[in-house]
Scaffold this motif. Structure first.
Motif, PDB file in Angstrom:
ATOM      1  N   LEU A  12      47.968  56.166  10.529  1.00 14.52           N
ATOM      2  CA  LEU A  12      49.287  56.979  10.725  1.00 14.52           C
ATOM      3  C   LEU A  12      50.311  56.541  10.152  1.00 14.52           C
ATOM      4  CD1 LEU A  12      48.339  57.641  14.623  1.00 14.52           C
ATOM      5  CD2 LEU A  12      47.339  59.112  12.755  1.00 14.52           C
ATOM      6  N   ALA A  13      51.201  57.411   9.817  1.00 10.60           N
ATOM      7  CA  ALA A  13      52.479  56.819   9.252  1.00 10.60           C
ATOM      8  C   ALA A  13      53.481  58.028   9.488  1.00 10.60           C
ATOM      9  CB  ALA A  13      52.265  56.848   7.679  1.00 10.60           C
ATOM     10  N   ASP A  14      54.661  57.218   9.674  1.00 20.64           N
ATOM     11  CA  ASP A  14      56.023  57.987   9.713  1.00 20.64           C
ATOM     12  C   ASP A  14      56.102  59.010   8.773  1.00 20.64           C
ATOM     13  OD1 ASP A  14      56.684  56.796  12.278  1.00 20.64           O
ATOM     14  OD2 ASP A  14      58.193  55.458  11.321  1.00 20.64           O
ATOM     15  N   PRO A  15      56.855  60.095   8.941  1.00 24.44           N
ATOM     16  CA  PRO A  15      57.178  60.989   8.121  1.00 24.44           C
ATOM     17  C   PRO A  15      57.841  60.679   6.677  1.00 24.44           C
ATOM     18  CG  PRO A  15      57.768  61.820  10.264  1.00 24.44           C
ATOM     19  CD  PRO A  15      57.419  60.409  10.343  1.00 24.44           C
ATOM     20  N   GLU A  16      58.681  59.616   6.783  1.00 25.15           N
ATOM     21  CA  GLU A  16      59.361  59.001   5.859  1.00 25.15           C
ATOM     22  C   GLU A  16      58.397  58.547   4.628  1.00 25.15           C
ATOM     23  OE1 GLU A  16      62.147  58.772   9.209  1.00 25.15           O
ATOM     24  OE2 GLU A  16      59.840  58.145   8.875  1.00 25.15           O
ATOM     25  N   PHE A  17      57.177  58.398   4.897  1.00 31.48           N
ATOM     26  CA  PHE A  17      55.914  58.103   3.807  1.00 31.48           C
ATOM     27  C   PHE A  17      55.468  59.446   3.477  1.00 31.48           C
ATOM     28  CE2 PHE A  17      56.287  54.070   6.366  1.00 31.48           C
ATOM     29  CZ  PHE A  17      56.218  53.125   5.528  1.00 31.48           C
ATOM     30  N   GLU A  18      55.435  59.727   2.264  1.00 31.35           N
ATOM     31  CA  GLU A  18      54.542  60.673   1.563  1.00 31.35           C
ATOM     32  C   GLU A  18      53.231  60.077   1.659  1.00 31.35           C
ATOM     33  OE1 GLU A  18      54.210  63.330  -2.632  1.00 31.35           O
ATOM     34  OE2 GLU A  18      55.862  62.070  -2.023  1.00 31.35           O
ATOM     35  N   VAL A  19      52.137  60.664   2.095  1.00 28.32           N
ATOM     36  CA  VAL A  19      50.805  60.368   2.022  1.00 28.32           C
ATOM     37  C   VAL A  19      50.317  60.562   0.660  1.00 28.32           C
ATOM     38  CG1 VAL A  19      48.479  60.542   2.849  1.00 28.32           C
ATOM     39  CG2 VAL A  19      50.340  60.529   4.237  1.00 28.32           C
ATOM     40  N   LYS A  20      49.787  59.877  -0.303  1.00 30.92           N
ATOM     41  CA  LYS A  20      49.283  60.209  -1.562  1.00 30.92           C
ATOM     42  C   LYS A  20      47.830  60.364  -1.809  1.00 30.92           C
ATOM     43  CE  LYS A  20      51.751  60.288  -4.628  1.00 30.92           C
ATOM     44  NZ  LYS A  20      52.559  61.410  -5.186  1.00 30.92           N
ATOM     45  N   SER A  21      47.179  59.528  -0.793  1.00 29.38           N
ATOM     46  CA  SER A  21      45.811  59.437  -0.966  1.00 29.38           C
ATOM     47  C   SER A  21      45.155  59.172   0.615  1.00 29.38           C
ATOM     48  CB  SER A  21      45.092  58.696  -2.118  1.00 29.38           C
ATOM     49  OG  SER A  21      45.485  57.729  -2.118  1.00 29.38           O
ATOM     50  N   HIS A  22      44.025  59.493   0.535  1.00 30.82           N
ATOM     51  CA  HIS A  22      43.131  58.917   1.735  1.00 30.82           C
ATOM     52  C   HIS A  22      41.706  58.722   1.465  1.00 30.82           C
ATOM     53  CE1 HIS A  22      41.867  58.192   6.019  1.00 30.82           C
ATOM     54  NE2 HIS A  22      40.473  58.710   5.452  1.00 30.82           N
ATOM     55  N   LYS A  23      40.985  57.807   1.694  1.00 34.03           N
ATOM     56  CA  LYS A  23      39.703  57.651   1.224  1.00 34.03           C
ATOM     57  C   LYS A  23      38.829  56.882   2.276  1.00 34.03           C
ATOM     58  CE  LYS A  23      36.787  55.566  -2.591  1.00 34.03           C
ATOM     59  NZ  LYS A  23      36.923  54.657  -3.741  1.00 34.03           N
ATOM     60  N   ASN A  24      37.678  57.769   2.415  1.00 37.00           N
ATOM     61  CA  ASN A  24      36.409  56.945   3.638  1.00 37.00           C
ATOM     62  C   ASN A  24      35.400  56.397   2.502  1.00 37.00           C
ATOM     63  OD1 ASN A  24      38.019  59.373   4.998  1.00 37.00           O
ATOM     64  ND2 ASN A  24      36.630  58.192   6.563  1.00 37.00           N
ATOM     65  N   TYR A  25      35.150  55.318   2.973  1.00 35.78           N
ATOM     66  CA  TYR A  25      34.089  54.632   2.027  1.00 35.78           C
ATOM     67  C   TYR A  25      32.598  54.719   3.101  1.00 35.78           C
ATOM     68  CZ  TYR A  25      37.829  52.528  -0.335  1.00 35.78           C
ATOM     69  OH  TYR A  25      38.966  52.261  -1.065  1.00 35.78           O
TER      70      TYR A  25
END
Length: 341
Positions: free
Chosen positions: A311-324
């Motif tokens: 989880l991240a604060d809104p000040e961070f733009e999420v660029k990618s997420h990966k499940n392994y």
């Protein structure tokens, strides 16, 4: 109901039960476990209840019966109340070198007790990390004796031994300088949280590494089958309450600083739980933002569930997420990347 056949009446009764349970599950994130902890069980069954209502909807649609409105209503209501557990992301971005990447992984002590028939689990995990090269790693159930083996790529670390019997170890490994670090110690529990304040691009960010109270029904230990049902219910009931208390402790700690924050960890519960809602607050869930598929991080008695989060604060733009899919623990690793806005 009068015009329904006997079979269709049975189907509708089952449909109604599933619909009512899903409606009740929609309330779970918003009610206190202190008073209604028995309802928390429903947070674990949301995907199943959604599936039952979806197939009921299809059944009544094929029959062209107005009973379809029941499941249609609860599915739409559930979507806007709970969100989705399935993501379709066909245009996901690749990790860019300038992005900040974070991996979260419950490594179960790197197979210290030989739960897996693999003597090289630590080496396999290290190979995965060497390949993916996350900037920050948050390990839950880390092995203290392995601390020195990450020094080459991760010179900044927080993995201190806790002088309390049975406390789970949490490790934070960083390529960027750690300027402050500490525990959020959960009382009367083997679980806990840790944080590190990290210098990143002339800014200071706080990274939390969290391991909430286990529900005590670890697959493979026969607890569900062997424990008397009344004692099992009482144990789960109590652990749901403890999770909420721990979530509130984290919430309070996160309010003590103004740093931009990222929180990783094993919540031992789903996104439909009260604990998740408390911790998430106005943060964004990287899987919801940029993930794809079901997002499974654990196979619970053969059922895939998502109980590990970034989880991240809104000040961070999420660029990618990966499940392994690598099976080096009972959990599966996840990684996300960010860009400061």
């Amino acid at each position: 109901m009068k015009r329904l056949s006997a079979f269709n009446k049975v189907v509708f009764v089952l449909n109604a039960i599933a619909a009512l349970l899903l409606l009740a599950a929609c309330a779970v994130p918003y009610i206190s476990n202190e008073k209604f902890s028995f309802l928390s069980f429903l947070s674990l069954t949301v995907p199943l209840l959604v599936g039952m209502n979806f197939f009921s909807l299809l059944f009544w649609m094929l029959k062209r019966r107005r009973q379809l409105w029941l499941s249609l209503f609860v599915l739409v209501f559930g979507y806007f109340t709970l969100g989705t557990f399935l993501k379709f992301n066909f245009w996901g971005e690749d990790l860019q070198e300038e992005d900040l990447s974070i991996m979260s992984y419950n490594v179960r002590g790197f197979n210290r007790y030989n739960q897996l028939d693999n003597p090289n689990v630590f080496e396999d995990v290290k190979s995965l990390i060497d390949k993916e090269q996350p900037d920050i790693i948050c390990f839950q159930e880390a092995g203290y004796t392995r601390k020195k083996e990450f020094l080459d790529d991760y010179p900044y670390q927080y993995l201190d031994y806790i002088y309390m019997d049975g406390k789970v170890l949490l490790g934070i490994f960083s390529k960027y300088p750690i300027v402050n670090r500490d525990f959020v110690c959960f009382p009367d529990s083997p679980n806990n949280a840790a944080y590190a304040d990290i210098l990143y691009k002339k800014d200071t960010i706080r990274v939390y590494n969290v391991h909430l109270q286990s529900l005590g029904i670890t697959p493979g230990k026969g607890i569900i089958q062997n424990k008397p049902k009344d004692k099992l219910f009482k144990m789960l009931n109590e652990n749901f309450k403890i999770q909420q208390q721990q979530a509130k402790m984290l919430e309070a700690d996160m309010k003590t600083v103004n740093y931009k924050q990222i929180l990783c960890g094993d919540f031992n519960n789903t996104q439909f739980s009260n604990a998740y809602k408390i911790i998430k607050g106005d943060k964004v869930d990287t899987f919801i933002e940029e993930g794809s598929g079901y997002g499974r991080t654990l196979n619970f008695h053969g059922i895939p569930v998502r109980i590990d989060f970034i989880l991240a604060d809104p000040e961070f733009e999420v660029k990618s997420h990966k499940n392994y899919d690598e099976e080096y623990s009972d959990h599966f690793p996840i990684m996300a990347s960010f860009k400061l806005k």
